[in-house]
Scaffold this motif. Structure first.
Motif, PDB file in Angstrom:
ATOM      1  N   VAL A  39      20.479 -68.247-116.586  1.00  0.00           N
ATOM      2  CA  VAL A  39      21.158 -68.280-117.882  1.00  0.00           C
ATOM      3  C   VAL A  39      20.486 -69.330-118.761  1.00  0.00           C
ATOM      4  O   VAL A  39      20.158 -70.426-118.298  1.00  0.00           O
ATOM      5  N   SER A  40      20.290 -68.998-120.017  1.00  0.00           N
ATOM      6  CA  SER A  40      19.767 -69.961-120.983  1.00  0.00           C
ATOM      7  C   SER A  40      20.659 -70.001-122.211  1.00  0.00           C
ATOM      8  O   SER A  40      21.218 -68.981-122.615  1.00  0.00           O
ATOM      9  N   ASN A  41      20.768 -71.183-122.804  1.00  0.00           N
ATOM     10  CA  ASN A  41      21.507 -71.319-124.055  1.00  0.00           C
ATOM     11  C   ASN A  41      20.651 -70.941-125.255  1.00  0.00           C
ATOM     12  O   ASN A  41      21.153 -70.838-126.364  1.00  0.00           O
ATOM     13  N   ARG A  42      19.338 -70.737-125.024  1.00  0.00           N
ATOM     14  CA  ARG A  42      18.424 -70.380-126.109  1.00  0.00           C
ATOM     15  C   ARG A  42      17.873 -68.968-125.908  1.00  0.00           C
ATOM     16  O   ARG A  42      17.301 -68.659-124.859  1.00  0.00           O
ATOM     17  N   HIS A  60      21.452 -64.623-121.896  1.00  0.00           N
ATOM     18  CA  HIS A  60      21.515 -65.646-122.946  1.00  0.00           C
ATOM     19  C   HIS A  60      22.981 -65.894-123.260  1.00  0.00           C
ATOM     20  O   HIS A  60      23.706 -64.984-123.671  1.00  0.00           O
ATOM     21  N   ILE A  61      23.439 -67.132-123.042  1.00  0.00           N
ATOM     22  CA  ILE A  61      24.803 -67.519-123.382  1.00  0.00           C
ATOM     23  C   ILE A  61      24.717 -68.737-124.297  1.00  0.00           C
ATOM     24  O   ILE A  61      24.487 -69.859-123.836  1.00  0.00           O
ATOM     25  N   PRO A  62      24.839 -68.540-125.619  1.00  0.00           N
ATOM     26  CA  PRO A  62      24.733 -69.663-126.552  1.00  0.00           C
ATOM     27  C   PRO A  62      25.917 -70.610-126.406  1.00  0.00           C
ATOM     28  O   PRO A  62      27.030 -70.183-126.099  1.00  0.00           O
ATOM     29  N   THR A  63      25.661 -71.895-126.603  1.00  0.00           N
ATOM     30  CA  THR A  63      26.720 -72.890-126.436  1.00  0.00           C
ATOM     31  C   THR A  63      27.229 -73.465-127.747  1.00  0.00           C
ATOM     32  O   THR A  63      28.362 -73.932-127.824  1.00  0.00           O
ATOM     33  N   LEU A  64      26.407 -73.453-128.798  1.00  0.00           N
ATOM     34  CA  LEU A  64      26.783 -74.132-130.036  1.00  0.00           C
ATOM     35  C   LEU A  64      27.938 -73.491-130.800  1.00  0.00           C
ATOM     36  O   LEU A  64      28.811 -74.201-131.298  1.00  0.00           O
ATOM     37  N   PRO A  65      28.004 -72.160-130.938  1.00  0.00           N
ATOM     38  CA  PRO A  65      29.098 -71.596-131.734  1.00  0.00           C
ATOM     39  C   PRO A  65      30.476 -71.915-131.149  1.00  0.00           C
ATOM     40  O   PRO A  65      31.413 -72.222-131.879  1.00  0.00           O
ATOM     41  N   ASN A  66      30.598 -71.839-129.821  1.00  0.00           N
ATOM     42  CA  ASN A  66      31.889 -72.041-129.176  1.00  0.00           C
ATOM     43  C   ASN A  66      31.657 -72.570-127.759  1.00  0.00           C
ATOM     44  O   ASN A  66      31.571 -71.797-126.803  1.00  0.00           O
ATOM     45  N   GLU A  68      33.560 -73.977-125.569  1.00  0.00           N
ATOM     46  CA  GLU A  68      34.578 -73.627-124.574  1.00  0.00           C
ATOM     47  C   GLU A  68      34.381 -72.201-124.068  1.00  0.00           C
ATOM     48  O   GLU A  68      34.477 -71.935-122.872  1.00  0.00           O
ATOM     49  N   ARG A  69      34.093 -71.283-124.985  1.00  0.00           N
ATOM     50  CA  ARG A  69      33.859 -69.899-124.577  1.00  0.00           C
ATOM     51  C   ARG A  69      32.594 -69.796-123.725  1.00  0.00           C
ATOM     52  O   ARG A  69      32.560 -69.066-122.735  1.00  0.00           O
ATOM     53  N   ALA A  70      31.563 -70.548-124.101  1.00  0.00           N
ATOM     54  CA  ALA A  70      30.318 -70.537-123.331  1.00  0.00           C
ATOM     55  C   ALA A  70      30.545 -71.074-121.924  1.00  0.00           C
ATOM     56  O   ALA A  70      30.018 -70.525-120.945  1.00  0.00           O
ATOM     57  N   ASP A  71      31.330 -72.124-121.806  1.00  0.00           N
ATOM     58  CA  ASP A  71      31.647 -72.710-120.503  1.00  0.00           C
ATOM     59  C   ASP A  71      32.287 -71.666-119.592  1.00  0.00           C
ATOM     60  O   ASP A  71      31.859 -71.461-118.448  1.00  0.00           O
ATOM     61  N   PRO A  97      34.133 -78.154-118.428  1.00  0.00           N
ATOM     62  CA  PRO A  97      35.041 -78.368-117.301  1.00  0.00           C
ATOM     63  C   PRO A  97      35.276 -77.140-116.424  1.00  0.00           C
ATOM     64  O   PRO A  97      35.509 -77.280-115.222  1.00  0.00           O
ATOM     65  N   VAL A  98      35.202 -75.950-116.998  1.00  0.00           N
ATOM     66  CA  VAL A  98      35.431 -74.748-116.191  1.00  0.00           C
ATOM     67  C   VAL A  98      34.305 -74.563-115.176  1.00  0.00           C
ATOM     68  O   VAL A  98      34.545 -74.340-113.984  1.00  0.00           O
ATOM     69  N   THR A  99      33.066 -74.684-115.646  1.00  0.00           N
ATOM     70  CA  THR A  99      31.917 -74.555-114.741  1.00  0.00           C
ATOM     71  C   THR A  99      31.896 -75.690-113.726  1.00  0.00           C
ATOM     72  O   THR A  99      31.637 -75.471-112.532  1.00  0.00           O
ATOM     73  N   LEU A 100      32.170 -76.896-114.183  1.00  0.00           N
ATOM     74  CA  LEU A 100      32.168 -78.049-113.272  1.00  0.00           C
ATOM     75  C   LEU A 100      33.218 -77.901-112.176  1.00  0.00           C
ATOM     76  O   LEU A 100      32.976 -78.257-111.020  1.00  0.00           O
TER      77      LEU A 100
END
Length: 203
Positions: A39-42, A60-66, A68-71, A97-100
């Motif tokens: 998985v990449s954020n870019r 691809h799972i972007p982290t910047l827009p959301n 919490e949703r990405a987590d 926190p969800v992934t952790l």
């Protein structure tokens, strides 16, 4: 010792060099593992391209827009792929926190300098090597550690010293460390797979 294949998931923001070395080691029979997901954020990360070329599922799972949703999406994607150990390979985002929680004690990162002295927020890449050179120490180190909610804070799993030569520059040290990181990560994972090296909560 008998190897028990590790089911690996990777997180990468750029080239994912260590992850690529692991996939090559798996193909070459040098690492008892399965590459389940990268998985990449870019979206433009080179890691996504080589993963697809080698038949590794890539997302691809972007982290910047959301964030919490990405987590939640990262944790769900890893679970759906059957991943039991996540490897960070140049992933430049703090995990949520969800992934952790889902992978507590099962997320590994590699740091290009001695911890805890040369770690923490903002300490990555060339900044680490410059700080090591400026400190005037006789050696640096590559540290593989478990990931928790703080940058470069989780328990250390393995360490390899990297001697510093007189007149070394940060650029020269960075080049040596980058060359050593992927094989050291592969070696450490193989020690985990064979049972030679136990993760703290799996002892």
């Amino acid at each position: 010792m008998k190897s028990s294949p590790l089911r690996l998931g990777f997180l990468a923001s750029g080239n994912g060099s260590s992850a690529e070395a692991m996939v090559e080691a798996i193909a070459g029979g040098r690492l008892a593992a399965e590459a389940r997901l990268l998985v990449s954020n870019r979206r433009d990360a080179p890691a996504l391209r080589w993963a697809e070329d080698r038949g590794v599922r890539a997302r691809h799972i972007p982290t910047l827009p959301n964030p919490e949703r990405a987590d939640a999406a990262i944790a769900e994607a890893m679970k759906a792929a059957g991943v039991d150990l996540i490897v960070l390979s140049g992933y430049l985002r703090r995990l949520g926190p969800v992934t952790l929680k889902a992978y507590a004690g099962r997320i590994l990162n590699i740091h290009p300098g001695p911890l805890p002295r040369f770690g923490g927020e903002g300490m990555y890449g060339a900044r680490v090597h410059q700080a090591v050179i400026d400190a005037g120490v006789s050696e640096s180190a590559i540290v593989i550690h478990l990931v928790d909610g703080e940058y470069d804070h989780g328990p250390e799993i393995a360490r390899r010293a990297v001697p510093i030569s007189p007149g070394d520059t940060a650029e020269a040290l960075e080049a040596r460390v980058k060359a050593l990181e992927p094989p050291f990560f592969v070696e450490t994972l193989q020690r985990i797979a064979t049972g030679e090296l136990a993760l703290p909560d799996a002892a």
